[in-house]
Enzyme design. Structure first.
Site, mmCIF file in Angstrom:
data_model
loop_
_atom_site.group_PDB
_atom_site.id
_atom_site.type_symbol
_atom_site.label_atom_id
_atom_site.label_comp_id
_atom_site.label_asym_id
_atom_site.label_seq_id
_atom_site.Cartn_x
_atom_site.Cartn_y
_atom_site.Cartn_z
ATOM 1 N N GLU A 168 40.359 32.626 49.040
ATOM 2 C CA GLU A 168 40.446 33.011 47.638
ATOM 3 C C GLU A 168 39.503 34.167 47.311
ATOM 4 O OE1 GLU A 168 40.182 31.105 43.138
ATOM 5 O OE2 GLU A 168 39.202 30.051 44.804
ATOM 6 N N GLU A 198 44.359 26.520 36.598
ATOM 7 C CA GLU A 198 42.905 26.386 36.733
ATOM 8 C C GLU A 198 42.233 27.109 35.577
ATOM 9 O OE1 GLU A 198 39.634 26.739 40.327
ATOM 10 O OE2 GLU A 198 40.786 28.514 39.776
#
Length: 258
Positions: free
Chosen positions: A139, A237
Site C-alpha cells: 500500500e 476505510e
C-alpha cells in the site's frame, strides 16, 4: 456493481469493541464483506465464528509492524515474523490478501536503494509463503497529510516494487484517498498500474470522511476505476462523521451504478 467491504476498525463501532460483533452488525446492514487492520489485537475465536455464522468474507488484513522496521540498524526479522503471523491468521479466517507497508526507509540510502531493500524483503516473503493461497498487496500511502516520511508515498513507487518482484501473488493496494491526497490523478495512476492493482480502498478528500463529505466526484472516480479494468472489492476505510449506516448510503448508491 462493486462489492463494498466495510472496514470494521472504523465502521460499525456502534456495535462495541468486539470485531465479531462488528461483523454481525455489518451483515445486518447488508454487507457481505469486511476488512480490518491487525489480527493480533482481535479475539480470533469470536471473529472466526462471526464470519462463519454470517457468511461475510474478510477481504484484507494488515501485516505488522507497519512503519518502523526500516530504521537504520533495525533487524528485519520482526517484519518477517509479523508477516508470517498475518498469513497464518489470514488462512484461518479465509482472508485472501495481506496488506504490506514500506516503512520509512533507511536514511543515507537513495530512493532506488531503499526500494531494493523492500523488493528483496517482500520477494523473500513471496517465496516463504508460496502455495499459502494468500496474496500480498503493498500500500502506497500519502506523505502530505497522514504519513510523513513514508517510503512508498507515490503509486508509481509501489507499482515499481510489484513489477520488480514479478509474481502473481504480489501486487498493490490502490487507495483513492491516499492517491488524491498525494496530488495524483487516479486515471493516470491506474493506467500506469495496469495488471498489478489487486485491491482498492477509498475515503473522501479532504478529511478522510465518508464519500460525499469531501470534494471527490465519486461517480466519475468509480467510472475511472471501472474503465481501468478493476472489478474486485472496494474497502471503505474512512472516518465516518455520522452514524455508520447513514455514512454508507451515498457510496452504495454510486457503486450500484458503477
Amino acid at each position: 456493481m462493486y462489492q463494498l467491504s466495510a472496514n470494521i476498525e472504523l465502521l460499525f463501532t456502534e456495535a462495541g469493541a468486539d470485531a465479531g460483533d462488528r461483523v454481525r452488525a455489518a451483515a445486518v446492514a447488508g454487507f457481505d464483506a469486511v476488512e480490518m487492520w491487525f489480527s493480533t489485537d482481535k479475539d480470533l475465536d469470536s471473529l472466526e465464528k462471526a464470519l462463519a455464522d454470517t457468511g461475510v468474507q474478510l477481504t484484507s488484513l494488515l501485516a505488522g509492524p507497519r512503519m518502523g522496521y526500516t530504521f537504520p540498524g533495525t533487524d528485519l526479522a520482526p517484519a518477517h515474523e509479523g508477516l508470517d503471523v498475518a498469513v497464518e491468521h489470514a488462512r484461518r479466517l479465509g482472508c485472501p490478501r495481506v496488506v504490506l507497508a514500506s516503512g520509512v526507509g533507511f536514511p543515507g540510502m537513495n530512493r532506488q536503494r531503499n526500494h531494493q531493500v523492500i523488493i528483496d524483503m517482500f520477494g523473500e516473503a513471496v517465496e516463504r509463503h508460496r502455495g499459502s493461497g494468500v496474496e500480498f498487496v503493498l500500500e502506497p500511502v500519502n506523505s502530505r497529510v497522514d504519513h510523513p516520511g513514508a517510503l512508498t508515498d507515490r503509486t508509481e513507487d509501489a507499482v515499481a516494487v510489484a513489477r520488480a518482484i514479478g509474481d502473481d501473488s504480489f501486487g498493490i493496494l490502490y487507495d483513492l484517498y491516499h492517491s488524491i491526497a498525494q496530488g495524483e490523478d487516479p486515471a493516470t495512476e491506474l493506467a500506469n498500474a495496469a495488471g498489478v492493482v489487486k485491491y482498492v480502498q477509498l475515503a473522501d478528500a479532504p478529511g478522510r470522511g465518508q464519500p460525499g463529505s469531501g470534494a471527490v466526484d465519486w461517480p466519475a472516480q468509480l467510472a475511472v476505476l471501472r474503465a481501468s479494468g478493476y472489478d474486485g472489492p472496494i474497502g471503505l476505510e474512512y472516518f465516518p462523521t455520522v452514524e455508520t449506516t447513514t455514512s454508507i448510503e451515498y457510496i452504495r448508491s454510486v457503486a450500484a451504478q458503477a
